[in-house]
Scaffold this active site. Structure first.
Site, PDB file in Angstrom:
ATOM      1  N   ASP A  21       0.842  -1.202   0.000  1.00  0.00           N
ATOM      2  CA  ASP A  21       0.000   0.000   0.000  1.00  0.00           C
ATOM      3  C   ASP A  21       0.877   1.252   0.000  1.00  0.00           C
ATOM      4  OD1 ASP A  21      -2.163   1.940   0.797  1.00  0.00           O
ATOM      5  OD2 ASP A  21      -3.269   0.046   0.902  1.00  0.00           O
ATOM      6  N   SER A  75      -6.379   4.662  -1.927  1.00  0.00           N
ATOM      7  CA  SER A  75      -6.686   3.250  -1.674  1.00  0.00           C
ATOM      8  C   SER A  75      -8.055   2.834  -2.175  1.00  0.00           C
ATOM      9  CB  SER A  75      -6.636   2.959  -0.174  1.00  0.00           C
ATOM     10  OG  SER A  75      -5.332   3.051   0.304  1.00  0.00           O
ATOM     11  N   HIS A 134     -10.976  12.294  -0.124  1.00  0.00           N
ATOM     12  CA  HIS A 134     -12.252  12.102   0.588  1.00  0.00           C
ATOM     13  C   HIS A 134     -13.257  13.206   0.267  1.00  0.00           C
ATOM     14  CE1 HIS A 134     -10.767   8.960   3.401  1.00  0.00           C
ATOM     15  NE2 HIS A 134      -9.610   9.556   3.190  1.00  0.00           N
ATOM     16  N   ARG A 164      -3.065  15.720   5.420  1.00  0.00           N
ATOM     17  CA  ARG A 164      -2.679  14.361   5.020  1.00  0.00           C
ATOM     18  C   ARG A 164      -2.764  14.242   3.495  1.00  0.00           C
ATOM     19  NH1 ARG A 164      -2.563   9.511   8.075  1.00  0.00           N
ATOM     20  NH2 ARG A 164      -3.307   7.625   7.054  1.00  0.00           N
ATOM     21  N   ASP A 165      -3.872  14.707   2.930  1.00  0.00           N
ATOM     22  CA  ASP A 165      -4.008  14.741   1.470  1.00  0.00           C
ATOM     23  C   ASP A 165      -3.482  16.064   0.929  1.00  0.00           C
ATOM     24  OD1 ASP A 165      -5.268  12.300   1.730  1.00  0.00           O
ATOM     25  OD2 ASP A 165      -7.246  13.211   1.898  1.00  0.00           O
ATOM     26  N   ARG A 198      -8.501  15.200  11.418  1.00  0.00           N
ATOM     27  CA  ARG A 198      -9.122  14.011  10.827  1.00  0.00           C
ATOM     28  C   ARG A 198      -8.650  12.692  11.426  1.00  0.00           C
ATOM     29  NH1 ARG A 198      -6.946  12.932   4.856  1.00  0.00           N
ATOM     30  NH2 ARG A 198      -7.411  10.807   5.498  1.00  0.00           N
ATOM     31  N   ARG A 277     -15.903   9.835  -0.147  1.00  0.00           N
ATOM     32  CA  ARG A 277     -15.310   8.506   0.100  1.00  0.00           C
ATOM     33  C   ARG A 277     -15.871   7.885   1.373  1.00  0.00           C
ATOM     34  NH1 ARG A 277      -8.953   6.718   0.100  1.00  0.00           N
ATOM     35  NH2 ARG A 277      -9.066   5.427   1.949  1.00  0.00           N
ATOM     36  N   ALA A 278     -16.026   6.559   1.306  1.00  0.00           N
ATOM     37  CA  ALA A 278     -16.797   5.857   2.329  1.00  0.00           C
ATOM     38  C   ALA A 278     -16.054   5.551   3.627  1.00  0.00           C
ATOM     39  CB  ALA A 278     -17.297   4.544   1.741  1.00  0.00           C
ATOM     40  N   ASP A 279     -14.851   4.972   3.531  1.00  0.00           N
ATOM     41  CA  ASP A 279     -14.322   4.257   4.701  1.00  0.00           C
ATOM     42  C   ASP A 279     -14.310   5.077   5.992  1.00  0.00           C
ATOM     43  OD1 ASP A 279     -12.278   5.799   3.581  1.00  0.00           O
ATOM     44  OD2 ASP A 279     -10.685   4.323   3.912  1.00  0.00           O
ATOM     45  N   ARG A 280     -13.969   6.340   5.883  1.00  0.00           N
ATOM     46  CA  ARG A 280     -13.799   7.129   7.112  1.00  0.00           C
ATOM     47  C   ARG A 280     -15.071   7.854   7.559  1.00  0.00           C
ATOM     48  NH1 ARG A 280      -8.684   7.145   9.003  1.00  0.00           N
ATOM     49  NH2 ARG A 280      -6.963   6.688   7.559  1.00  0.00           N
ATOM     50  N   LYS A 352      -6.020  -1.344   6.825  1.00  0.00           N
ATOM     51  CA  LYS A 352      -6.185  -1.644   5.396  1.00  0.00           C
ATOM     52  C   LYS A 352      -7.110  -2.834   5.161  1.00  0.00           C
ATOM     53  CE  LYS A 352      -3.303   1.567   4.138  1.00  0.00           C
ATOM     54  NZ  LYS A 352      -3.755   2.758   3.400  1.00  0.00           N
ATOM     55  N   ASP A 420       2.325   3.162   3.101  1.00  0.00           N
ATOM     56  CA  ASP A 420       1.309   4.211   3.059  1.00  0.00           C
ATOM     57  C   ASP A 420       1.113   4.869   4.428  1.00  0.00           C
ATOM     58  OD1 ASP A 420      -0.916   5.627   1.694  1.00  0.00           O
ATOM     59  OD2 ASP A 420      -2.019   4.697   3.335  1.00  0.00           O
ATOM     60  N   HIS A 424       2.328   8.681   5.368  1.00  0.00           N
ATOM     61  CA  HIS A 424       1.422   9.788   5.714  1.00  0.00           C
ATOM     62  C   HIS A 424       1.914  10.606   6.907  1.00  0.00           C
ATOM     63  CE1 HIS A 424      -1.864   9.340   2.947  1.00  0.00           C
ATOM     64  NE2 HIS A 424      -2.131   8.103   3.297  1.00  0.00           N
ATOM     65  N   ASP A 461      -1.147   0.034  -4.768  1.00  0.00           N
ATOM     66  CA  ASP A 461      -2.417   0.687  -5.134  1.00  0.00           C
ATOM     67  C   ASP A 461      -2.264   2.151  -5.529  1.00  0.00           C
ATOM     68  OD1 ASP A 461      -1.727   1.269  -2.507  1.00  0.00           O
ATOM     69  OD2 ASP A 461      -3.807   1.429  -1.838  1.00  0.00           O
ATOM     70  N   HIS A 462      -1.160   2.771  -5.144  1.00  0.00           N
ATOM     71  CA  HIS A 462      -0.876   4.193  -5.466  1.00  0.00           C
ATOM     72  C   HIS A 462       0.453   4.518  -4.818  1.00  0.00           C
ATOM     73  CE1 HIS A 462      -1.775   5.105  -1.295  1.00  0.00           C
ATOM     74  NE2 HIS A 462      -2.842   4.347  -1.434  1.00  0.00           N
ATOM     75  N   HIS A 491      -0.361  11.127  -0.789  1.00  0.00           N
ATOM     76  CA  HIS A 491      -0.040  10.180  -1.868  1.00  0.00           C
ATOM     77  C   HIS A 491       0.674  10.937  -2.982  1.00  0.00           C
ATOM     78  CE1 HIS A 491      -3.778   7.692  -0.510  1.00  0.00           C
ATOM     79  NE2 HIS A 491      -2.799   7.660   0.362  1.00  0.00           N
TER      80      HIS A 491
HETATM   81  O1  LIG Z   1      -5.789   7.583   5.096  1.00  0.00           O
HETATM   82  C1  LIG Z   1      -6.625   7.832   4.209  1.00  0.00           C
HETATM   83  O2  LIG Z   1      -7.823   7.973   4.430  1.00  0.00           O
HETATM   84  C2  LIG Z   1      -6.156   8.002   2.777  1.00  0.00           C
HETATM   85  C3  LIG Z   1      -5.586   9.368   2.611  1.00  0.00           C
HETATM   86  O3  LIG Z   1      -6.573  10.336   2.809  1.00  0.00           O
HETATM   87  O4  LIG Z   1      -5.174   7.045   2.472  1.00  0.00           O
HETATM   88  P1  LIG Z   1      -5.556   5.677   1.703  1.00  0.00           P
HETATM   89  O5  LIG Z   1      -6.262   6.079   0.440  1.00  0.00           O
HETATM   90  O6  LIG Z   1      -4.238   5.032   1.422  1.00  0.00           O
HETATM   91  O7  LIG Z   1      -6.410   4.878   2.594  1.00  0.00           O
HETATM   92 MN   LIG Z   2      -3.541   2.770  -0.241  1.00  0.00          MN
HETATM   93 MN   LIG Z   3      -2.914   6.523   2.157  1.00  0.00          MN
END
Ligand SMILES: O=C(O)[C@@H](CO)OP(=O)(O)O
Ligand SMILES: [Mn+2]
Ligand SMILES: [Mn+2]
Length: 547
Positions: A21, A75, A134, A164-165, A198, A277-280, A352, A420, A424, A461-462, A491
């Site tokens: 990653d 990611s 995000h 971070r971004d 964040r 973006r979903a995950d967070r 991850k 990754d 960061h 992945d990047h 990234h």
């Molecule tokens: O940490 C995250 O949310 C992103 C960067 O904003 O990183 P990654 O896409 O690698 O999950």
């Molecule tokens: Mn990633």
């Molecule tokens: Mn990342």
């Protein structure tokens, strides 16, 4: 969805798919490229096999469904592409289109929240930056303007600072811009109400630390935080004096002259999350949406009209209301393999874990067939990762080896978080250590693939670890006032490596040389080929051919 046997590659277990990653193949190879500086004998030996077995693929911009060539990979889009084998217009692009056409303001999600605008408050929770991973500031602005045009009288912003971004220290600029823009919203009482970094507040992922979300709930909804300020710009100034980076700022609440929070969330208010973006944002969405939520004590559960910028989880239908329909990612490799009775093992550490499962499977949190898929999550530590750059790479390696040895799986997929997550932090030395650890772990897996007579595909992945310094247009490193290099926490735009091999790979099978612009989506058909099958025709073409 039936897969035809590959004409040349035998179905020979096991196949390893290994994702590093944030490991980019950056053309700039200087002292700030941690992947380059690190001692990486394994990756070096893969590269030394030459272009028949080692190449790079695009991992950013339109190649992974992002709006422009200036959009770095991430990611979500990276694993979506790797898992699906298709280039899918991603959330950032879909929101751009919906705002451009103004259809976002006609569609069901907006119509659901709009009735609150007249007599109640619209709260927007967002990552405050233009990172494009995000969220994006221009999209936030479009939403705010649309709300005011539709009669919003009271607007409260709950903002997560980034760093971070986008570079650390830019939170002031974004906040000043926001405050200025809020003042131009005519006929609307618009204010920043709460916030925090964040990585400290609200934007946890994969249930790594519910405490983050609880801090966010308290600040955004209840108006409670240890730090109270009358002015959001002052808030950031004071919080930064503590030495925290933008990502890790403590939660804060904005209060009026009497010390009362200016933007608590009340019954009948509308709450919109402006991240695509979903995950967070899955966890905070659950806290707003689920009446029987138990992951922390919400103290108060206001009955609000809640909507996401997108629907964040297609399996859970979470949230029920959303402003823009999410990308439809169908017939992913996971689904195709399951439909063909093939067994998958996937493993990463918490940070991850959802990347190699949820994102890989097209943003689905469930299984296609639980009897055929084994998903193992190694719990991540909750520490700044430059303090523990080895992370859980050893544990992931052990789990991957056990899965390979078991003979039970047709494909074993692992993701190493180190390049990754440590990248960061902007800490060059720690990121070098992260890359070295990752390399050593890949060696263990490849040695076992050799011993077992299998095949492997190693990719990423990047980019991230491949550039740890901010640069000017000529690619020269930038330094701060003290002369020290300015760290890059984001990234990169770099392509990523793809390496194939293993004793079972027929000698006639090599990388093609007619796909110079191939991207991550081309990797999917490649790994399906290694498993001994032709890939579905709708997938991007495989990188390999038999001569
Ligand atoms: O940490 C995250 O949310 C992103 C960067 O904003 O990183 P990654 O896409 O690698 O999950
Ligand atoms: Mn990633
Ligand atoms: Mn990342």
């Amino acid at each position: 969805m039936e897969l035809a046997p590959h004409p040349v590659i035998p179905r020979k277990k096991p196949v390893l798919v290994c994702i590093l990653d944030g490991w980019g193949e950056n053309p700039v190879k200087d002292g700030f490229n941690a992947c380059h500086v690190a001692k990486t004998p394994t990756m070096d030996s893969l590269a030394a096999k030459g272009s028949a077995y080692y190449r790079s693929v695009l991992a950013h911009g339109p190649a992974v469904g992002l709006p422009t060539d200036q959009d770095m990979g991430n990611s979500e889009v990276g694993h979506n592409a790797l898992g699906a084998g298709k280039i899918i217009a991603q959330g950032a692009s879909l929101v751009d289109i919906a705002l451009e056409k103004k259809s976002i303001f006609q569609d069901a999600g907006w119509q659901y929240v709009k009735p609150a605008f007249e007599a109640n408050t619209l709260h927007i929770i967002t990552l405050l930056s233009s990172g494009g991973v995000h969220s994006r500031y221009d999209q936030l602005k479009g939403l705010m303007q649309g709300a005011v045009a539709d009669g919003c009288k009271m607007l409260r912003l709950h903002v997560l600072t980034d760093g971070r971004d986008v570079p650390d220290g830019t939170c002031h600029e974004y906040m000043s811009t926001l405050v200025k823009d809020l003042a131009t919203l005519e006929g609307c009482d618009a204010k920043v109400a709460s916030g925090g970094g964040r990585m400290k507040v609200t934007m946890d992922r994969y249930e790594a630390d519910w405490g983050m979300v609880e801090r966010g709930w308290k600040a955004h909804v209840l108006g409670e935080a240890p730090n109270k300020f009358k002015d959001p710009i002052e808030a950031l100034k004071k919080l930064k004096e503590g030495g925290d980076s933008d990502q890790y700022l403590e939660p804060f609440v904005i209060v009026d002259e009497e010390g009362k929070a200016v933007g608590t969330v009340e019954d009948d208010d509308a709450v919109v999350i402006a991240n695509f973006r979903a995950d967070r944002v899955v966890e905070i969405s659950k806290a707003f949406e689920y009446p029987d939520f138990k992951d922390f004590d919400r103290v108060r559960f206001p009955k609000v009209k809640f909507a996401g910028l997108m629907q964040y989880d297609g399996d859970l239908k979470l949230p029920a209301n959303y402003l823009v329909p999410p990308p439809l990612i169908e017939r992913t490799s996971g689904e195709v393999l399951a439909a063909n009775g093939l067994k998958t093992f996937a493993c990463s550490e918490t940070q991850k874990f959802g990347h190699v499962t949820f994102f890989w499977n097209g943003n689905r949190s469930g299984y296609f067939n639980e009897n055929l898929e084994t998903y193992v999550e190694i719990p991540s530590d909750n520490v700044p990762f430059n303090q523990a750059p080895l992370m859980k790479a050893r544990e992931i390696t052990a789990a991957g080896k056990e899965a390979l040895r078991s003979g039970k799986y047709d494909v074993v997929r692992v993701n190493y978080a180190n390049p990754d997550m440590v990248g960061h932090t902007g800490d060059l030395q720690a990121t070098i250590a992260a890359c070295e650890e990752c390399d050593a772990c890949v060696k263990e897996l490849l040695d076992l693939v050799d011993e077992l007579g299998g095949m492997y595909l190693v990719t990423a992945d990047h980019g991230n670890a491949d550039d740890m310094v901010q640069r000017n247009k000529k690619n020269e490193p930038l330094t701060g006032e003290d002369g020290a290099p300015l760290p890059l926490t984001s990234h990169t735009l770099a392509p990523v490596p793809v390496a194939i091999g293993g004793p079972a790979l027929p000698a006639t099978v090599k990388f093609r040389d007619d796909l110079p612009k191939a991207g991550l989506a081309n990797v999917t058909a490649t790994y399906i080929n290694l498993m001994g099958y032709e890939a579905p025709a709708e997938m991007e073409p495989s990188l390999i051919a038999a001569n």
